[in-house]
Design a protein around this motif. Structure first.
Motif, PDB file in Angstrom:
ATOM      1  N   LEU A 131       0.793  -1.199   0.228  1.00 48.54           N
ATOM      2  CA  LEU A 131       0.032   0.012  -0.055  1.00 48.54           C
ATOM      3  C   LEU A 131       0.985   1.270   0.005  1.00 48.54           C
ATOM      4  O   LEU A 131       0.344   2.100  -0.469  1.00 48.54           O
ATOM      5  CB  LEU A 131      -0.898  -0.014   1.177  1.00 48.54           C
ATOM      6  N   GLU A 132       2.054   1.094   0.695  1.00 51.70           N
ATOM      7  CA  GLU A 132       2.809   2.326   0.497  1.00 51.70           C
ATOM      8  C   GLU A 132       3.301   2.773  -0.794  1.00 51.70           C
ATOM      9  O   GLU A 132       3.357   3.804  -1.114  1.00 51.70           O
ATOM     10  CB  GLU A 132       4.131   2.264   1.529  1.00 51.70           C
ATOM     11  N   ASN A 133       3.566   1.636  -1.462  1.00 48.53           N
ATOM     12  CA  ASN A 133       3.821   1.981  -3.053  1.00 48.53           C
ATOM     13  C   ASN A 133       2.547   2.454  -3.915  1.00 48.53           C
ATOM     14  O   ASN A 133       2.555   3.261  -4.946  1.00 48.53           O
ATOM     15  CB  ASN A 133       4.576   0.813  -3.589  1.00 48.53           C
ATOM     16  N   VAL A 134       1.470   1.606  -3.506  1.00 48.90           N
ATOM     17  CA  VAL A 134       0.109   2.138  -4.239  1.00 48.90           C
ATOM     18  C   VAL A 134      -0.117   3.613  -4.140  1.00 48.90           C
ATOM     19  O   VAL A 134      -0.726   4.488  -4.834  1.00 48.90           O
ATOM     20  CB  VAL A 134      -1.116   1.373  -3.688  1.00 48.90           C
ATOM     21  N   ALA A 135       0.199   4.068  -2.718  1.00 52.65           N
ATOM     22  CA  ALA A 135      -0.083   5.508  -2.554  1.00 52.65           C
ATOM     23  C   ALA A 135       0.498   6.452  -3.416  1.00 52.65           C
ATOM     24  O   ALA A 135       0.101   7.613  -3.604  1.00 52.65           O
ATOM     25  CB  ALA A 135       0.124   5.837  -0.972  1.00 52.65           C
ATOM     26  N   ARG A 136       1.674   6.025  -4.229  1.00 49.19           N
ATOM     27  CA  ARG A 136       2.326   6.866  -5.031  1.00 49.19           C
ATOM     28  C   ARG A 136       1.522   7.195  -6.360  1.00 49.19           C
ATOM     29  O   ARG A 136       1.752   8.056  -6.994  1.00 49.19           O
ATOM     30  CB  ARG A 136       3.564   6.243  -5.456  1.00 49.19           C
ATOM     31  N   TYR A 137       0.578   6.399  -6.414  1.00 51.72           N
ATOM     32  CA  TYR A 137      -0.311   6.368  -7.542  1.00 51.72           C
ATOM     33  C   TYR A 137      -1.643   7.266  -7.421  1.00 51.72           C
ATOM     34  O   TYR A 137      -2.579   6.675  -6.640  1.00 51.72           O
ATOM     35  CB  TYR A 137      -0.529   5.028  -8.612  1.00 51.72           C
TER      36      TYR A 137
END
Lengths: 208, 602
Positions: free
Chosen positions: B35-41
């Motif tokens: 989710l930490e990486n999803v939050a970048r989109y």
């Protein structure tokens, strides 16, 4: 191209994971198939951390097979000693000349290996042992957080990949504000490799 | 473009490329980075939900509303979410529902080693297992398509060695999900396609859907027969290996010439494909990590496959273990000559994780060790309170369990003085309900809530006590003390975690009183807020080697070489690099030997 298995070991907070990211990306940039695996501790500082990085034509498992490490890059002396059984006899050890006492040692419940014991064990385990003054170089550059890139600079001298490839990957991976500092750290580390070979002697007493 | 991505980063990328529009989860190693990486989109709404069940319900709601949605968790969080995905199997939705579970074979950072593949069979929903980062990304798309085709949630199951390993991934563009892809449940964007007989799982209607769920298993198995990701790789026909996930790569390395059936979809398995494979080889073995999940399905087909009779059913199944077991079973020749390997020096000191210098939890565990109370612990960095030098925690099992266990102590009439200790994030996750239960049932005890204003152990995620959300927006912030008062706790105290005397006094007072008390130990995590002052020093003339400060278990305090002339015990020293001048050691030093250098000058 010659395949290579790396093991990076150190203490949580030393920047080993960024180092493993860069090392993997350098392999990919140089045309290798690459896999890596990080074993992270808790987010709290101070636990032992370890990363496997493999470069090859085709890499299947992200874990280096037992006893098949070509290069052990240790950010700390005890964390080098702990993994000596993973090295090939013809392997190379590159150790940051730093001691970080676990709490078991600082509170007197256990003792840290002596300089003589450490030197002898390292020399016995591998043909080529280098002791890089990573922390000192970081201090000279005014920021010890570049320790990981200093050590990668030293490591780069053990590979055939051009320093420009390394610099390119590092510049993309570190925060924009500190690119210049990290590139400098890389070159300082690379220069330091030649002078850091541990041959017959015992490592100096000034190891901190 | 090919880039190195971890399994978690690849799943986040897959969510982006395959049109996920809503992603919710709860942090937990090894899943948190998804989710930490999803939050970048920016195209994807993402949040840390208060717990896994709330996240799973949110994901179902988003999918009822016609958006592709993803839920992420570590393996034990599936237990919390299970109540919700079990109804999701009955209702289906109006868009794809993806459940990502990151399991932890080897128990690197978990209280148990459950094999979450069993949830597929329990809930009767498909499960797929990627073998590397490329598959982790691709299988997000596969799972969402499956979910929409069969109108049920689908599990994507990874393990730590996928989540935290990295391999090259070919990046693609984001494909906006086409409504035409969803014949079963076409829904206009933003409008609920209402269908209460389907979406209300009340007994009378759910009973009607029950046969459909059973029939669907056969349909999915049929689909699995021709799924290209379930593939046979013929090699030497003497040995056939059925495997999945990262263990496929380990096995290919250990058995470079054998025949392989690599399964992506591991429940339900495709019977004809498995039979074809078994018929084409002399001997079939199943190599899988943890439980005999594939092996049992294969044996149910009447195929005499061996698996757990050769390989262990617990712990990480590493390549070296596969090789050793295979040699022992006669599947591989023994090594001709033992390779000479170095041996590390004997008795190297262990390096366990420890509370950071300046950690606000230290005062609580130092004091609990001193007071010898029985402590019901919980999940977070403060688990380290169970280890030396604190040795303070007596029980710990699951998120939020501490308060329920303390209630049980009271109900059982435990004579020992006891407390529950829980962190702020864990209290929000699952500590509120058991506290309310204590209020209603007239329970007594002391509940210590360690409020360090972050979800520290998993990497500092937000929670309702924090004013910022995952997406970086200003979030509603809840005051824990006010919340406890509103729940009906009469005695609620907020104590400065860095005031050693106040910590001890309040613990003693609340434990002595005949009621229910909450102590909020207030002190930020060093990663959240740190005002670094000059490091402390030890006056070697005053220190008499009493060693009391060693009991703080602070990495900055060390045993100096100098011994006290009278007691013969080692004096203390403070590492100026590690010390963040939290002041706890200065407060407990009976000789006043610890000082801040400026004080000395005064």
């Amino acid at each position: 191209m010659k395949s290579c298995n790396f093991l990076i070991t150190g203490v949580g907070g030393q920047g080993t994971v960024v180092a493993s990211d860069i090392l993997a990306a350098v392999g990919l940039a140089a045309g290798y198939d690459v896999k890596k695996s990080d074993v992270l501790g808790l987010a709290v500082r101070g636990g032992a951390v370890i990363s496997h990085i493999r470069w090859g034509d085709v890499v299947r498992s992200p874990i280096v097979p037992e006893g098949k490490v070509d290069v052990l890059l240790a950010f700390e002396i005890l964390e080098a000693l702990r993994w000596l059984d993973q090295l090939r006899p013809e392997g190379t050890i590159l150790v940051n000349r730093q001691r970080i006492y676990p709490v078991t040692v600082s509170s007197g419940l256990a003792s840290y290996p002596t300089i003589e014991e450490s030197s002898a064990a390292l020399r016995k385990a591998a043909q080529n042992v280098y002791l890089a003054p990573g922390l000192e170089i970081g201090q000279e550059l005014g920021n010890t957080r570049v320790l990981n890139v200093v050590l990668l600079g030293a490591l780069s001298g053990l590979t055939e990949i051009s320093p420009e490839t390394w610099v390119d990957v590092i510049a993309k991976r570190v925060p924009p504000k500190v690119v210049e500092l990290n590139v400098l750290a890389f070159w300082r580390g690379r220069q330091a490799l030649a002078g850091s070979r541990l041959a017959g002697e015992t490592m100096a007493e000034d190891v901190r | 473009m090919r880039v190195m991505l971890s399994g978690n980063e690849a799943i986040a990328r897959g969510a982006y490329e395959y049109g996920v529009e809503v992603a919710m989860g709860y942090p937990g190693t090894p899943s948190s980075e998804i989710l930490e990486n999803v939050a970048r989109y920016r195209e994807i709404y993402s949040e840390w939900s208060i717990n896994e069940k709330v996240a799973m319900d949110g994901v179902m709601g988003a999918a009822y509303a016609g958006k592709r949605a993803m839920f992420t968790t570590k393996q034990v969080g599936m237990n919390v979410a299970s109540d919700s995905f079990l109804y999701g199997v009955y209702t289906g939705a109006n868009a794809g529902v993806l459940i990502v579970t990151a399991d932890d074979p080897g128990m690197f950072s978990s209280q148990n080693e459950q094999d979450n593949r069993h949830y597929a069979r329990l809930a009767k929903m498909p499960i797929i297992e990627p073998a590397d980062s490329q598959e982790a990304k691709d299988f997000v798309g596969l799972a969402l398509n499956l979910s929409e085709q069969f109108d049920e949630p689908v599990i994507l199951r990874t393990v730590m060695r996928i989540a935290h390993s990295a391999s090259p991934v070919e990046l693609g563009e984001r494909r906006a999900p086409s409504r035409a892809d969803r014949p079963a449940a076409a829904s206009e964007a933003g409008r609920m396609k209402r269908d209460p007989h389907k979406f209300v799982a009340t007994a009378v209607w759910a009973r009607g859907r029950r046969p459909l769920i059973e029939a669907r298993i056969a349909t999915v198995a049929e689909y699995a027969e021709t799924l290209p990701e379930n593939r046979i790789e013929w090699g030497d026909r003497g040995l056939g290996i059925i495997t999945s996930g990262v263990v496929y790569h380990y096995s290919r390395e250990v058995f470079p010439s054998a025949s392989f059936l690599k399964l992506a979809l591991t429940w339900p398995i495709p019977p004809r494909l498995v039979r074809e494979f078994a018929a084409g080889v002399e001997r079939v073995i199943v190599i899988e990590e943890l439980d005999p999940f594939i092996e049992e399905q294969v044996r149910l087909l009447g195929i005499p496959a061996a698996g757990k009779s050769i390989f262990p059913s617990y712990g990480e199944l590493l390549p070296a273990t596969i090789e050793r077991c295979a040699i022992a079973a006669g599947l591989l020749p023994a090594h001709p000559g033992a390779v000479k390997r170095s041996v590390p020096p004997a008795d190297l000191p262990a390096r366990s994780p420890i509370l950071c210098p300046g950690c606000p939890h230290r005062s609580t565990f130092y004091t609990l060790n001193k007071l010898k109370y029985v402590v019901a612990g919980d999940i977070g960095c403060y688990n380290l309170g169970a280890l030396p030098p604190f040795d303070a925690t007596d029980t710990m099992g699951a998120m939020g369990a501490s308060i329920g266990v303390a209630h049980g102590f009271h109900a059982a009439g435990l004579a020992d003085r006891s407390v529950a200790v829980i962190g702020d994030g864990t209290f929000f996750h699952s500590g509120m309900a058991p506290l309310l239960n204590m209020v209603h049932n007239n329970s007594k005890g002391t509940i210590v809530i360690l409020d360090n204003r972050t979800t520290a152990m998993t990497g500092h995620q937000d929670h309702p006590g924090v004013a910022q959300t995952l997406a970086g927006a200003e979030g509603g912030q809840v005051n824990i003390a006010d919340l406890c008062r509103a729940m009906g706790v009469k005695d609620v105290r907020v104590v400065d975690a860095f005031d050693m005397e106040a910590v001890q006094r309040n613990l003693k007072e609340t434990v002595a009183c005949d009621g229910l008390s909450v102590i909020v130990m207030d002190g930020p995590c060093v990663f959240v807020e740190l005002e670094r002052k000059a490091p402390f020093e030890v006056d070697a003339d005053l220190c008499n080697g009493c060693t009391l400060c060693f009991r703080l278990g602070c990495p900055a305090i060390f045993r100096a070489d100098e011994l006290d002339a009278r007691t013969g015990r080692p004096k203390a020293g403070i590492d100026p690099v590690l010390c963040v001048s939290c002041d706890m050691c200065r407060q407990i030093c009976p000789r006043k030997a610890i000082f801040m250098p400026t004080q000395a000058m005064n």
